[in-house]
Design an enzyme around this catalytic site. Structure first.
Site, mmCIF file in Angstrom:
data_model
loop_
_atom_site.group_PDB
_atom_site.id
_atom_site.type_symbol
_atom_site.label_atom_id
_atom_site.label_comp_id
_atom_site.label_asym_id
_atom_site.label_seq_id
_atom_site.Cartn_x
_atom_site.Cartn_y
_atom_site.Cartn_z
ATOM 1 N N ARG A 50 16.445 88.117 39.321
ATOM 2 C CA ARG A 50 16.343 87.276 40.511
ATOM 3 C C ARG A 50 15.554 86.155 39.916
ATOM 4 O O ARG A 50 15.623 85.036 40.684
ATOM 5 C CB ARG A 50 15.325 88.079 41.471
ATOM 6 C CG ARG A 50 14.935 87.029 42.659
ATOM 7 C CD ARG A 50 14.419 87.929 43.971
ATOM 8 N NE ARG A 50 13.570 88.856 43.687
ATOM 9 C CZ ARG A 50 12.061 88.647 43.314
ATOM 10 N NH1 ARG A 50 11.857 87.261 43.435
ATOM 11 N NH2 ARG A 50 11.296 89.351 42.746
ATOM 12 N N TYR A 66 26.385 67.366 55.962
ATOM 13 C CA TYR A 66 27.192 68.558 56.308
ATOM 14 C C TYR A 66 26.222 69.121 57.468
ATOM 15 O O TYR A 66 25.149 68.887 57.514
ATOM 16 C CB TYR A 66 27.065 69.435 54.993
ATOM 17 C CG TYR A 66 27.207 71.048 55.366
ATOM 18 C CD1 TYR A 66 28.726 71.041 55.869
ATOM 19 C CD2 TYR A 66 26.190 71.766 55.288
ATOM 20 C CE1 TYR A 66 28.635 72.542 56.250
ATOM 21 C CE2 TYR A 66 26.703 73.080 55.561
ATOM 22 C CZ TYR A 66 27.946 73.629 56.171
ATOM 23 O OH TYR A 66 28.152 74.762 56.511
ATOM 24 N N ASP A 72 23.836 64.550 47.432
ATOM 25 C CA ASP A 72 24.876 65.645 47.542
ATOM 26 C C ASP A 72 26.031 65.304 46.883
ATOM 27 O O ASP A 72 26.861 64.418 47.754
ATOM 28 C CB ASP A 72 24.890 66.086 48.776
ATOM 29 C CG ASP A 72 25.842 67.294 49.123
ATOM 30 O OD1 ASP A 72 26.686 67.557 48.226
ATOM 31 O OD2 ASP A 72 25.671 68.263 49.992
ATOM 32 N N LYS A 82 32.559 74.665 46.675
ATOM 33 C CA LYS A 82 33.593 73.712 46.674
ATOM 34 C C LYS A 82 34.319 73.403 45.490
ATOM 35 O O LYS A 82 34.871 74.375 44.723
ATOM 36 C CB LYS A 82 33.232 72.529 47.414
ATOM 37 C CG LYS A 82 32.395 72.568 48.639
ATOM 38 C CD LYS A 82 33.106 73.422 49.635
ATOM 39 C CE LYS A 82 32.279 73.706 51.148
ATOM 40 N NZ LYS A 82 31.184 74.099 51.026
HETATM 41 N N1 PLP Z 1 26.904 70.340 51.200
HETATM 42 C C1 PLP Z 1 28.318 69.798 51.441
HETATM 43 C C2 PLP Z 1 28.727 68.247 51.209
HETATM 44 C C3 PLP Z 1 29.089 70.792 52.235
HETATM 45 O O1 PLP Z 1 30.336 70.417 52.629
HETATM 46 C C4 PLP Z 1 28.620 72.128 52.382
HETATM 47 C C5 PLP Z 1 29.400 73.096 53.045
HETATM 48 O O2 PLP Z 1 30.492 72.854 53.489
HETATM 49 C C6 PLP Z 1 27.283 72.300 51.732
HETATM 50 C C7 PLP Z 1 26.553 71.311 51.278
HETATM 51 C C8 PLP Z 1 26.760 73.690 51.917
HETATM 52 O O3 PLP Z 1 27.411 74.561 51.277
HETATM 53 P P1 PLP Z 1 27.503 76.260 51.137
HETATM 54 O O4 PLP Z 1 28.519 76.480 52.318
HETATM 55 O O5 PLP Z 1 27.695 76.339 49.848
HETATM 56 O O6 PLP Z 1 26.112 76.539 51.541
#
Ligand code: PLP
Length: 391
Positions: A57, A109, A182, A207
């Site tokens: 962890r 997101y 991001d 992704k």
């Molecule tokens: N950032 C983006 C651009 C996303 O599209 C997503 C999820 O769709 C996330 C962060 C969050 O990721 P997770 O679903 O792995 O928690």
């Protein structure tokens, strides 16, 4: 691994721990804890006199450290941390570096927006969501509110809006704020956010990094100091990625460049084929020369990614008909996997918003967002032509 090796070479070799058995890559250390030969030996690790394995962890597990070295190398960063999801990575980042206040630019997101607007203010973190035209108020908010962190995605979901990474970093730095980008949509293959000036790269590894729609994970990359400051939050919020998932992620990263390059090419071909379709009002894809921010995209991206949005002539119901008629595209949220996916922002990612709120973000009911997978471009284009017939 030498940082002057090409990115594809680093994707294969960086971080790999080759054991005595001759495995070409790091084995899975499927254990929660590690044993020591004596208390003095244990204390050497606990008190930091030598690096060592201790407790999974905490991230002190060779499989986890191995994928973190690879991830750091992909963004040309000193350090990286993996997390149980992209949201876990963002939450830890916000607690570690956003407590003075967080500005979020543009359409992030939905989960990120919810965390920033509904949850972090409950624990006293000031947040400022600058969407649509409000994004132009960044300098004013930096000056008046003194936030510690500016966060944004580029390209954004679903309108593929491009933010000028160099300029936002210059402005934020002049007010003493860190910048986290991001980079999930572009991936490190298409956009090197740290080289463009960002302090921290954020990824939903679920992704493109994972790339096979079979793992959930997150990652942060940046300087040693900034990343080390996040580690205690990950440790005590219990956000660690499991060793099996870390090994699965490392497996995927070895093929990241060829997957992303193929998705770039296919998305470009689909975007070009749809541009002149009589039923299509707009194709939002940064790789099209007539995309309004194409020049800005070219100045900071080396490829334009596998995400594109079509706006059709017609209503939201017409867009639903198109989505329902598709045979090769699955109707599903998420992105970056081998299967092409289609979603209507109106019914999925931006469902909870009023039409007016969607309009403010530039989102219309007749938009369909696509994640382009690994299928042949001609088959995807054929599927779209069929679905658009008689709308
Ligand atoms: N950032 C983006 C651009 C996303 O599209 C997503 C999820 O769709 C996330 C962060 C969050 O990721 P997770 O679903 O792995 O928690």
């Amino acid at each position: 691994m030498k940082s002057d090796h090409d990115l594809s070479t680093r994707c294969v070799h960086a971080g790999e721990v080759r054991d005595a058995e001759g495995s070409p890559h790091t084995p899975i250390y499927n254990t929660t804890t590690f044993g020591f030969t004596s208390t003095a030996d244990l204390l050497d690790v606990v008190e930091g006199r030598r690096p060592g394995n201790l407790y999974t962890r905490y991230g002190l597990n060779p499989t986890i450290r191995s994928v973190e070295v690879k991830l750091a190398s992909l963004e040309n960063a000193e350090s990286a941390l993996v997390f149980s999801s992209g949201m876990a990575a963002e939450a830890a980042l916000f607690f570690a570096h956003g407590r003075r206040g967080i500005v979020c630019l543009g359409n992030a997101y939905g989960g990120t927006l919810q965390l920033l607007s509904d949850q972090l203010p409950l624990v006293g973190v000031p947040t400022f969501l600058l969407q649509g035209e409000d994004a132009g108020r960044l300098a004013e908010v930096l000056q008046k509110e003194g936030p510690g962190l500016v966060f944004f995605e580029t390209p954004t979901n679903p309108t593929m809006e491009i933010f000028d990474i160099r300029e936002i970093c210059r402005l934020s730095r002049s007010f003493g704020a860190l910048v986290a980008v991001d980079n999930t949509f572009a991936s490190p293959i298409n956009q090197q956010v740290l080289a463009l000036g960002a302090d921290i790269a954020v990824h939903s590894a679920t992704k493109y990094l994972g790339g096979h729609s079979d793992l959930t994970g997150g990652a942060l990359m940046g300087s040693k100091d900034l990343i080390e400051a996040v580690a205690p939050w990950r440790k005590n919020l219990g956000q660690m990625m499991a060793p099996e998932i870390a090994a699965l992620l490392a497996r995927s990263l070895r093929t990241l460049p060829i997957r992303v390059e193929r998705q770039n090419q296919t998305a470009q071909a689909v975007a070009e084929a749809m541009r002149d379709h009589p039923k299509v009002a707009r194709v939002l894809y940064p790789g099209l020369p007539d995309f309004p921010q194409h020049d800005l995209a070219r100045s900071q991206m080396s490829g334009f990614g596998g995400m594109l949005t079509l706006e059709i002539h017609g209503s939201g119901e017409d867009a639903t008909k198109v989505v329902d008629r598709l045979e090769l595209f699955l109707i599903a949220p998420s992105l970056g996997g081998p299967e092409s996916l289609a979603t209507q922002p109106m019914t999925t990612t931006h469902f909870g918003l009023t039409p007016e709120e969607r309009r403010k973000r530039g989102i219309t009911d007749s938009m369909i967002r696509f994640s382009i997978g690994m299928e042949a471009a001609k088959d995807l284009i054929g599927d779209l032509h069929n679905a658009l017939k008689n709308i």
